[in-house]
Scaffold this motif. Structure first.
Motif, PDB file in Angstrom:
ATOM      1  N   VAL A 258      11.555 -50.010 -43.999  1.00  8.12           N
ATOM      2  CA  VAL A 258      11.549 -49.020 -45.077  1.00  8.12           C
ATOM      3  C   VAL A 258      12.712 -48.055 -44.857  1.00  8.12           C
ATOM      4  CG1 VAL A 258      10.197 -47.237 -46.235  1.00  8.12           C
ATOM      5  CG2 VAL A 258       9.031 -49.182 -45.161  1.00  8.12           C
ATOM      6  N   GLU A 259      13.541 -47.908 -45.845  1.00 10.56           N
ATOM      7  CA  GLU A 259      14.591 -46.879 -45.847  1.00 10.56           C
ATOM      8  C   GLU A 259      14.574 -46.238 -47.224  1.00 10.56           C
ATOM      9  OE1 GLU A 259      16.206 -45.752 -43.381  1.00 10.56           O
ATOM     10  OE2 GLU A 259      15.906 -47.338 -41.878  1.00 10.56           O
ATOM     11  N   GLY A 260      14.001 -45.046 -47.317  1.00 11.33           N
ATOM     12  CA  GLY A 260      13.864 -44.401 -48.625  1.00 11.33           C
ATOM     13  C   GLY A 260      12.518 -44.717 -49.244  1.00 11.33           C
ATOM     14  N   ASN A 261      12.541 -45.154 -50.497  1.00 14.59           N
ATOM     15  CA  ASN A 261      11.312 -45.428 -51.242  1.00 14.59           C
ATOM     16  C   ASN A 261      11.210 -46.918 -51.551  1.00 14.59           C
ATOM     17  OD1 ASN A 261       9.965 -45.913 -54.043  1.00 14.59           O
ATOM     18  ND2 ASN A 261       9.163 -43.936 -53.402  1.00 14.59           N
ATOM     19  N   TRP A 262      10.042 -47.512 -51.254  1.00 14.18           N
ATOM     20  CA  TRP A 262       9.821 -48.940 -51.479  1.00 14.18           C
ATOM     21  C   TRP A 262       8.555 -49.103 -52.327  1.00 14.18           C
ATOM     22  CZ3 TRP A 262       9.646 -53.059 -46.959  1.00 14.18           C
ATOM     23  CH2 TRP A 262       9.650 -54.350 -47.513  1.00 14.18           C
ATOM     24  N   PRO A 263       8.690 -49.330 -53.634  1.00 12.83           N
ATOM     25  CA  PRO A 263       7.511 -49.493 -54.488  1.00 12.83           C
ATOM     26  C   PRO A 263       6.824 -50.842 -54.217  1.00 12.83           C
ATOM     27  CG  PRO A 263       9.487 -48.976 -55.776  1.00 12.83           C
ATOM     28  CD  PRO A 263       9.944 -49.345 -54.406  1.00 12.83           C
ATOM     29  N   LEU A 264       5.496 -50.818 -54.099  1.00 11.94           N
ATOM     30  CA  LEU A 264       4.718 -52.017 -53.796  1.00 11.94           C
ATOM     31  C   LEU A 264       3.430 -52.018 -54.614  1.00 11.94           C
ATOM     32  CD1 LEU A 264       5.263 -51.872 -49.936  1.00 11.94           C
ATOM     33  CD2 LEU A 264       6.170 -53.654 -51.436  1.00 11.94           C
ATOM     34  N   GLN A 265       2.645 -53.075 -54.472  1.00  7.07           N
ATOM     35  CA  GLN A 265       1.451 -53.225 -55.302  1.00  7.07           C
ATOM     36  C   GLN A 265       0.408 -54.055 -54.558  1.00  7.07           C
ATOM     37  OE1 GLN A 265       1.894 -52.644 -59.019  1.00  7.07           O
ATOM     38  NE2 GLN A 265      -0.175 -53.196 -59.604  1.00  7.07           N
ATOM     39  N   THR A 266      -0.856 -53.669 -54.668  1.00  8.77           N
ATOM     40  CA  THR A 266      -1.929 -54.545 -54.205  1.00  8.77           C
ATOM     41  C   THR A 266      -2.328 -55.468 -55.352  1.00  8.77           C
ATOM     42  OG1 THR A 266      -3.671 -53.003 -54.855  1.00  8.77           O
ATOM     43  CG2 THR A 266      -2.815 -52.794 -52.611  1.00  8.77           C
ATOM     44  N   PRO A 301      -7.114 -50.788 -50.148  1.00  8.37           N
ATOM     45  CA  PRO A 301      -8.046 -51.556 -50.973  1.00  8.37           C
ATOM     46  C   PRO A 301      -7.333 -52.384 -52.032  1.00  8.37           C
ATOM     47  CG  PRO A 301      -8.803 -49.292 -50.700  1.00  8.37           C
ATOM     48  CD  PRO A 301      -7.401 -49.346 -50.164  1.00  8.37           C
ATOM     49  N   ALA A 302      -7.960 -53.502 -52.391  1.00  8.14           N
ATOM     50  CA  ALA A 302      -7.374 -54.410 -53.385  1.00  8.14           C
ATOM     51  C   ALA A 302      -7.166 -53.713 -54.725  1.00  8.14           C
ATOM     52  CB  ALA A 302      -8.274 -55.628 -53.562  1.00  8.14           C
ATOM     53  N   ASN A 303      -8.025 -52.734 -55.037  1.00  4.82           N
ATOM     54  CA  ASN A 303      -7.929 -52.057 -56.331  1.00  4.82           C
ATOM     55  C   ASN A 303      -7.088 -50.788 -56.288  1.00  4.82           C
ATOM     56  OD1 ASN A 303      -9.770 -50.631 -54.801  1.00  4.82           O
ATOM     57  ND2 ASN A 303     -11.223 -50.255 -56.481  1.00  4.82           N
ATOM     58  N   LEU A 304      -6.300 -50.605 -55.201  1.00  4.85           N
ATOM     59  CA  LEU A 304      -5.424 -49.429 -55.132  1.00  4.85           C
ATOM     60  C   LEU A 304      -4.328 -49.511 -56.187  1.00  4.85           C
ATOM     61  CD1 LEU A 304      -4.800 -46.812 -53.487  1.00  4.85           C
ATOM     62  CD2 LEU A 304      -3.190 -48.183 -52.158  1.00  4.85           C
ATOM     63  N   GLY A 305      -3.776 -50.730 -56.392  1.00  7.49           N
ATOM     64  CA  GLY A 305      -2.717 -50.907 -57.391  1.00  7.49           C
ATOM     65  C   GLY A 305      -1.367 -50.479 -56.857  1.00  7.49           C
ATOM     66  N   SER A 306      -0.623 -49.745 -57.641  1.00  8.21           N
ATOM     67  CA  SER A 306       0.742 -49.352 -57.264  1.00  8.21           C
ATOM     68  C   SER A 306       0.711 -48.315 -56.143  1.00  8.21           C
ATOM     69  CB  SER A 306       1.478 -48.762 -58.471  1.00  8.21           C
ATOM     70  OG  SER A 306       1.617 -49.729 -59.489  1.00  8.21           O
ATOM     71  N   TYR A 307       1.599 -48.526 -55.165  1.00  7.38           N
ATOM     72  CA  TYR A 307       1.792 -47.546 -54.097  1.00  7.38           C
ATOM     73  C   TYR A 307       3.218 -47.692 -53.602  1.00  7.38           C
ATOM     74  CZ  TYR A 307       1.390 -51.312 -50.593  1.00  7.38           C
ATOM     75  OH  TYR A 307       1.591 -52.444 -49.838  1.00  7.38           O
ATOM     76  N   SER A 308       3.651 -46.812 -52.727  1.00  8.78           N
ATOM     77  CA  SER A 308       4.996 -46.935 -52.166  1.00  8.78           C
ATOM     78  C   SER A 308       4.980 -46.532 -50.700  1.00  8.78           C
ATOM     79  CB  SER A 308       6.004 -46.077 -52.933  1.00  8.78           C
ATOM     80  OG  SER A 308       5.698 -44.695 -52.817  1.00  8.78           O
ATOM     81  N   LEU A 309       5.856 -47.178 -49.948  1.00  7.63           N
ATOM     82  CA  LEU A 309       6.154 -46.762 -48.585  1.00  7.63           C
ATOM     83  C   LEU A 309       7.430 -45.945 -48.628  1.00  7.63           C
ATOM     84  CD1 LEU A 309       5.475 -50.130 -46.704  1.00  7.63           C
ATOM     85  CD2 LEU A 309       3.913 -48.194 -46.985  1.00  7.63           C
ATOM     86  N   GLU A 310       7.447 -44.813 -47.935  1.00  9.25           N
ATOM     87  CA  GLU A 310       8.609 -43.926 -47.952  1.00  9.25           C
ATOM     88  C   GLU A 310       8.945 -43.493 -46.539  1.00  9.25           C
ATOM     89  OE1 GLU A 310       8.508 -40.813 -50.777  1.00  9.25           O
ATOM     90  OE2 GLU A 310       7.711 -42.056 -52.395  1.00  9.25           O
TER      91      GLU A 310
END
Length: 321
Positions: A258-266, A301-310
């Protein structure tokens, strides 16, 4: 209840080969030689409880019963026993572990409800020259191995590999293996506590008695031809990309920087587990943000949906295939 990343209070296990190195992650260890921190688990021998947020104090088994597939995903349960299918550990190996092997799900002598154990190791840290026993030498048969055990020369039949920080080892059930002294390891495995020992250096256990060996079971479950074990260096060429370390029928584990913002999804099929290996940063989702640091493990959780690592950090990601 709105989903959020769960962090659990670890279950610590004293082991004859353990030490105190897990303290470097800010963990409060009980007294003794602590070899294992069960970071996320739902097993009769250790069920972790949530340490953060609205579900704090609830065991992973209680969350499974109350929130089911909504939280863990449609694939998020063992077909054999209905429990959470994975067990996430940190291992501090101050001494050599026993030479061992794990059964698969179908071994008839498994305890009722117990799973087999396919696993993988990611080496977080290693002292110079640290070794790992990893598989049989080519061509070793059951008969040859049994004879070598009888003659106390089993080590002649085993492959030895030098381990360095960043190495990844995939260990399907049936692979003879042993971690050596001087390694700190993140382990992703099936939710199982089934280990068969082939050899233990004539060592005494914590109770002062010789530790039990399981020769017949071991000889029965070893994959003599090809267990499918693989290992690799895991240098990353760029940030924001996943490198696959292990892909098994039971879990997929990947490494990313991770360098900066990394958008991800469950996805609705599976939870996601993140282990923070190096660096610092945060996990952000629609309703909040958590600061994270090395040694921490999070169940998304599987239902978290969109999240990001920063931030600036190296992480492992595990989920169900």
């Amino acid at each position: 209840m709105k989903p959020y990343p769960l962090q659990c209070k670890p279950e610590f296990k004293e082991r004859v080969w353990g030490g105190r190195a897990l303290e470097q992650f800010g963990l409060e260890l009980p007294e003794g030689k602590i070899g294992e921190g069960w970071m996320i688990g739902d097993h009769p021998n250790g069920t972790t409880t949530v340490a953060n947020g609205e579900l704090a104090g609830m065991g992973l088994d209680q969350i499974r019963e109350q929130y089911g597939s909504e939280f863990f995903g449609s694939k998020g349960f063992s077909e054999k026993n209905g429990r959470f299918p994975l067990l996430i550990k940190l291992l501090d190996c101050q001494d050599d572990l026993s030479v061992q092997v794990h059964p698969n799900d179908h071994y008839e002598r498994l305890p009722q409800g117990e799973l087999g154990k396919t696993e993988m190791w990611y080496i977080l840290d290693a002292k110079p020259g640290a070794k790992i026993i990893y598989g049989l030498k080519d061509g070793v048969t059951r008969e040859q191995l049994a004879e070598a055990i009888e003659q106390n020369r089993i080590l002649d039949c085993l492959n030895e590999v030098t381990a360095e920080a960043g190495d990844s080892f995939y260990i399907p059930a049936g692979t003879v293996h042993a971690l050596g002294a001087g390694v700190l390891v993140a382990e992703i495995q099936q939710n199982s506590d089934s280990t068969y020992r082939l050899y233990d250096y004539d060592r005494l256990g914590l109770d002062g008695k010789p530790r039990e060996l399981h020769i017949e079971d071991s000889l029965n479950v070893i994959a003599y031809e090809n267990s499918g074990a693989t290992y690799m260096k895991t240098n990353l060429n760029a940030s924001g990309e996943w490198l696959t370390l292990a892909r098994s029928p039971f879990f997929v584990t990947e490494k990313g920087r991770v360098e900066g913002n990394w958008p991800l999804q469950t996805s609705p099929e599976s939870f996601v587990i993140h282990i923070i290996c190096e660096g610092t940063g945060s996990i952000r989702w629609a309703d909040g943000e958590l600061n994270v640091k090395p040694g921490e493990c999070y169940l998304l959780p599987a239902n978290l949906g969109s999240y990001s690592l920063e931030g600036s950090m190296t992480v492992l990601r595990s989920y169900l295939p």
